[in-house]
Design a protein around this motif. Structure first.
Motif, mmCIF file in Angstrom:
data_model
loop_
_atom_site.group_PDB
_atom_site.id
_atom_site.type_symbol
_atom_site.label_atom_id
_atom_site.label_comp_id
_atom_site.label_asym_id
_atom_site.label_seq_id
_atom_site.Cartn_x
_atom_site.Cartn_y
_atom_site.Cartn_z
ATOM 1 N N PRO A 150 0.789 -1.235 0.000
ATOM 2 C CA PRO A 150 0.000 0.000 0.000
ATOM 3 C C PRO A 150 0.819 1.281 0.000
ATOM 4 O O PRO A 150 0.287 2.346 -0.308
ATOM 5 C CB PRO A 150 -0.842 -0.118 1.277
ATOM 6 C CG PRO A 150 -0.059 -1.019 2.158
ATOM 7 C CD PRO A 150 0.636 -1.985 1.242
ATOM 8 N N ASP A 151 2.095 1.208 0.323
ATOM 9 C CA ASP A 151 2.916 2.405 0.369
ATOM 10 C C ASP A 151 3.688 2.654 -0.926
ATOM 11 O O ASP A 151 4.473 3.600 -1.013
ATOM 12 C CB ASP A 151 3.891 2.336 1.548
ATOM 13 C CG ASP A 151 3.156 2.299 2.878
ATOM 14 O OD1 ASP A 151 2.092 2.938 2.987
ATOM 15 O OD2 ASP A 151 3.639 1.620 3.799
ATOM 16 N N VAL A 152 3.471 1.796 -1.919
ATOM 17 C CA VAL A 152 4.145 1.941 -3.208
ATOM 18 C C VAL A 152 3.160 2.548 -4.199
ATOM 19 O O VAL A 152 2.000 2.131 -4.259
ATOM 20 C CB VAL A 152 4.658 0.567 -3.719
ATOM 21 C CG1 VAL A 152 5.317 0.706 -5.075
ATOM 22 C CG2 VAL A 152 5.620 -0.060 -2.704
ATOM 23 N N ALA A 153 3.597 3.522 -4.969
ATOM 24 C CA ALA A 153 2.731 4.148 -5.980
ATOM 25 C C ALA A 153 2.489 3.154 -7.113
ATOM 26 O O ALA A 153 3.394 2.841 -7.883
ATOM 27 C CB ALA A 153 3.364 5.426 -6.506
ATOM 28 N N LEU A 154 1.275 2.632 -7.175
ATOM 29 C CA LEU A 154 0.883 1.676 -8.204
ATOM 30 C C LEU A 154 -0.378 2.178 -8.887
ATOM 31 O O LEU A 154 -1.149 2.930 -8.297
ATOM 32 C CB LEU A 154 0.599 0.296 -7.585
ATOM 33 C CG LEU A 154 1.702 -0.360 -6.771
ATOM 34 C CD1 LEU A 154 1.200 -1.676 -6.180
ATOM 35 C CD2 LEU A 154 2.951 -0.581 -7.611
ATOM 36 N N ALA A 155 -0.608 1.726 -10.101
ATOM 37 C CA ALA A 155 -1.834 2.059 -10.827
ATOM 38 C C ALA A 155 -2.039 1.024 -11.919
ATOM 39 O O ALA A 155 -1.075 0.483 -12.458
ATOM 40 C CB ALA A 155 -1.750 3.451 -11.437
ATOM 41 N N PRO A 156 -3.293 0.763 -12.263
ATOM 42 C CA PRO A 156 -3.554 -0.155 -13.372
ATOM 43 C C PRO A 156 -3.451 0.580 -14.708
ATOM 44 O O PRO A 156 -3.562 1.806 -14.763
ATOM 45 C CB PRO A 156 -5.003 -0.586 -13.120
ATOM 46 C CG PRO A 156 -5.625 0.623 -12.496
ATOM 47 C CD PRO A 156 -4.535 1.218 -11.631
ATOM 48 N N SER A 157 -3.241 -0.175 -15.767
ATOM 49 C CA SER A 157 -3.363 0.414 -17.104
ATOM 50 C C SER A 157 -4.836 0.731 -17.330
ATOM 51 O O SER A 157 -5.703 0.290 -16.574
ATOM 52 C CB SER A 157 -2.877 -0.580 -18.166
ATOM 53 O OG SER A 157 -3.770 -1.687 -18.231
ATOM 54 N N ARG A 158 -5.137 1.488 -18.375
ATOM 55 C CA ARG A 158 -6.545 1.781 -18.654
ATOM 56 C C ARG A 158 -7.327 0.501 -18.915
ATOM 57 O O ARG A 158 -8.482 0.384 -18.507
ATOM 58 C CB ARG A 158 -6.669 2.705 -19.854
ATOM 59 C CG ARG A 158 -6.318 4.122 -19.539
ATOM 60 C CD ARG A 158 -6.668 5.001 -20.707
ATOM 61 N NE ARG A 158 -6.247 6.355 -20.443
ATOM 62 C CZ ARG A 158 -6.088 7.259 -21.382
ATOM 63 N NH1 ARG A 158 -6.322 6.957 -22.639
ATOM 64 N NH2 ARG A 158 -5.709 8.471 -21.069
ATOM 65 N N VAL A 159 -6.713 -0.444 -19.596
ATOM 66 C CA VAL A 159 -7.401 -1.702 -19.895
ATOM 67 C C VAL A 159 -7.660 -2.475 -18.611
ATOM 68 O O VAL A 159 -8.771 -2.947 -18.358
ATOM 69 C CB VAL A 159 -6.595 -2.545 -20.910
ATOM 70 C CG1 VAL A 159 -7.217 -3.913 -21.101
ATOM 71 C CG2 VAL A 159 -6.472 -1.810 -22.246
ATOM 72 N N VAL A 160 -6.655 -2.615 -17.762
ATOM 73 C CA VAL A 160 -6.805 -3.337 -16.499
ATOM 74 C C VAL A 160 -7.769 -2.611 -15.570
ATOM 75 O O VAL A 160 -8.511 -3.236 -14.809
ATOM 76 C CB VAL A 160 -5.431 -3.567 -15.831
ATOM 77 C CG1 VAL A 160 -5.582 -4.175 -14.443
ATOM 78 C CG2 VAL A 160 -4.554 -4.451 -16.719
ATOM 79 N N VAL A 207 1.934 -11.923 -15.104
ATOM 80 C CA VAL A 207 1.362 -10.697 -15.637
ATOM 81 C C VAL A 207 1.013 -10.909 -17.108
ATOM 82 O O VAL A 207 1.819 -11.419 -17.876
ATOM 83 C CB VAL A 207 2.360 -9.521 -15.490
ATOM 84 C CG1 VAL A 207 1.860 -8.280 -16.202
ATOM 85 C CG2 VAL A 207 2.635 -9.234 -14.025
ATOM 86 N N ASP A 208 -0.164 -10.510 -17.492
ATOM 87 C CA ASP A 208 -0.599 -10.534 -18.887
ATOM 88 C C ASP A 208 -0.133 -9.208 -19.494
ATOM 89 O O ASP A 208 -0.877 -8.235 -19.555
ATOM 90 C CB ASP A 208 -2.120 -10.685 -18.961
ATOM 91 C CG ASP A 208 -2.637 -10.917 -20.361
ATOM 92 O OD1 ASP A 208 -1.915 -10.601 -21.338
ATOM 93 O OD2 ASP A 208 -3.777 -11.406 -20.485
#
Length: 159
Positions: free
Chosen positions: A50-60, A115-116
């Motif tokens: 939770p402390d790492v900056a993560l984000a999904p792609s638009r598709v995900v 990961v796909d």
């Protein structure tokens, strides 16, 4: 490697897949399953980091949105992971850390999932699929993606 079938029931997964398809008319069921799976993996990765900056792609992000719409399933998933993963819609798709998707994929691998990679393209105009949301989202309001102001005023026609 782990599989997403361990995260939610098969019936819940198929319902999430159906929601992805509902948001993207004409989408192949196999593609919707891939998107739903990556959305689940993203939630696991963020709950574990939770402390790492993560984000999904638009598709995900389509898979994450579909999952969130199944509120009971989503609540139970997050409870099983030990942390509720909130959703902060971004309003500036050009304001993102170019390495955020790489970091997110690495976090998914660290969490024990494949990961796909085809579904993890940058938020550009040439997407693998047409997606219903044209912005970049984050699971953190402090990450590099600017969160949308809340509450957002409702749309009103001018008199």
């Amino acid at each position: 490697m782990l599989t997403v079938s361990d995260l939610i029931s098969p019936a819940a997964f198929l319902s999430v897949v159906g929601t992805v398809q509902d948001a993207n008319p004409g989408m192949d069921g196999g593609m919707a399953q891939r998107i739903a799976s990556e959305g689940l993996k993203f939630v696991v990765a963020f709950a574990k980091m939770p402390d790492v900056a993560l984000a999904p792609s638009r598709v995900v992000d389509e898979g994450w949105h579909a999952l969130i719409l199944h509120t009971k399933v989503y609540e139970e998933l997050c409870a099983s992971l030990g942390d509720f993963v909130h959703h902060y819609p971004g309003y500036d798709p050009d304001n993102y850390d170019p390495l955020i998707l790489v970091r997110t994929q690495d976090a998914i691998r660290i969490a024990g999932y494949d990961v796909d990679e085809e579904l993890w393209g940058a938020p550009t105009g040439d997407q693998l699929i047409a997606v219903s949301v044209k912005c970049q989202h984050s699971a953190s309001d402090t990450g590099p993606i600017k969160p949308m102001p809340a509450p957002r005023p409702p749309f009103r026609d001018k008199p």
